[in-house]
Design a protein around this motif. Structure first.
Motif, PDB file in Angstrom:
ATOM      1  N   ILE A  38     -38.801 -22.850  30.198  1.00 43.57           N
ATOM      2  CA  ILE A  38     -39.997 -23.250  29.567  1.00 43.57           C
ATOM      3  C   ILE A  38     -40.098 -23.320  28.095  1.00 43.57           C
ATOM      4  N   PHE A  74     -42.935 -23.661  24.577  1.00 45.46           N
ATOM      5  CA  PHE A  74     -44.181 -23.739  24.294  1.00 45.46           C
ATOM      6  C   PHE A  74     -44.419 -24.629  22.942  1.00 45.46           C
ATOM      7  N   TRP A  94     -39.484 -20.975  22.466  1.00 47.95           N
ATOM      8  CA  TRP A  94     -38.722 -20.576  23.759  1.00 47.95           C
ATOM      9  C   TRP A  94     -38.830 -19.031  24.103  1.00 47.95           C
ATOM     10  N   LEU A 104     -50.702 -16.629  26.229  1.00 42.71           N
ATOM     11  CA  LEU A 104     -50.633 -18.131  26.457  1.00 42.71           C
ATOM     12  C   LEU A 104     -51.612 -18.822  25.553  1.00 42.71           C
ATOM     13  N   PHE A 128     -50.915 -21.113  22.204  1.00 39.17           N
ATOM     14  CA  PHE A 128     -50.255 -22.478  22.594  1.00 39.17           C
ATOM     15  C   PHE A 128     -51.212 -23.511  22.974  1.00 39.17           C
ATOM     16  N   ALA A 176     -47.047 -26.817  26.790  1.00 35.34           N
ATOM     17  CA  ALA A 176     -45.759 -26.386  27.471  1.00 35.34           C
ATOM     18  C   ALA A 176     -45.273 -27.294  28.367  1.00 35.34           C
ATOM     19  N   PHE A 181     -53.345 -26.310  29.609  1.00 33.55           N
ATOM     20  CA  PHE A 181     -52.661 -26.771  28.424  1.00 33.55           C
ATOM     21  C   PHE A 181     -52.739 -28.249  28.341  1.00 33.55           C
TER      22      PHE A 181
END
Length: 266
Positions: free
Chosen positions: A174, A176, A184, A219, A222, A225, A244
């Motif tokens: 994953i 971001f 990463w 989170l 960000f 993602a 997101f």
């Protein structure tokens, strides 16, 4: 990611010859080993050097034996030729059954694949793979939590540590995006080949790429993602209750960086 539909069994070779019932039985009952998965198009693979390095490093760690890259390439070419295709999903597995002194290499060939590009929803779960840097068959925990996530209405699971650190998806890396750089997670995880190709290519596409810790409670820093694995890339729409932005421009730039990497002949 949605549950894959049933597919035909792959064509498989062991050390360059068609698989026998005995070969498959050994792989089933003595499955301590490692593998890599790749997409082959026109007999070429992006990041092939990363796949070969992964196989050699894992073989040395697990069996204290090197795994020659030229041998692996020959075995892949032979399996593709025997299957009558230059476009395929290919897996290369390495085992050392009891009593063997040389690594057994299985190459499995099936139809080409790709990741569904639809935005994904992820449920965080408290699970970290043992020796996460190794790509291994038979990962019960990943499958278990991925199934729990799907039953709860998500597409897949996001693996996390007890302190809330994000590590990786169930079968993916994953990344971001905060508007300035791709981040990463710096945590125990498999360094995926698609991720590695992107890390090498993002600067040429004008995108910064870095690794640093990412936590569930952070989170909100960000904007977007995305997931990557051997099948491709897809945006992430939400993780638990955090939404997101599905950024088409970002995904296009990521695809451009990936596709700029030349395919290497197997």
């Amino acid at each position: 990611m949605t549950t894959p539909a049933a597919a035909a069994l792959p064509y498989a070779e062991f050390d360059g010859r068609p698989a026998t019932e005995d070969d498959l039985g050994r792989a089933l009952f003595f499955n301590y080993g490692h593998f890599t998965a790749m997409q082959v198009r026109g007999g070429r693979v992006r990041g092939l050097d990363l796949h070969l390095a992964r196989l050699d490093a894992a073989n040395r760690e697990l069996f204290e034996l090197p795994l020659d890259g030229d041998l692996v390439r020959r075995l892949i070419r032979h399996a593709l030729e025997s299957a009558g295709t230059a476009d395929a999903s290919v897996r290369v597995h390495a085992y050392l059954p009891p009593g063997n002194t040389a690594t057994t290499v299985m190459v499995a060939v099936r139809e080409p694949g790709g990741m569904d590009p639809a935005p994904k929803s992820l449920m965080s779960v408290p699970f970290a793979r043992t020796a996460a840097h190794l790509k291994r068959p038979g990962e019960f925990g990943q499958t278990y939590y991925a199934n729990l996530a799907r039953r709860a209405g998500y597409d897949d699971a996001l693996l996390t540590l007890p302190d809330g650190s994000v590590t990786e998806g169930a079968v993916s890396n994953i990344g971001f995006w905060d508007g300035t750089a791709v981040t990463w997670p710096q945590a125990p995880a498999l360094s995926g080949v698609t991720m590695g190709v992107l890390e090498r290519g993002l600067p040429g596409a004008g995108l910064k790429s870095l690794r640093r810790p990412v936590t569930l409670d952070g989170l909100g820093a960000f904007r977007s993602a995305f997931l990557t694995n051997s099948l491709g890339m897809a945006p992430v729409a939400r993780i638990d209750g955090t939404a997101f932005t599905v950024d088409a421009e970002l995904m296009g730039r990521l695809a451009e960086a990936y596709e700029a990497a030349p395919g290497e002949a197997v």
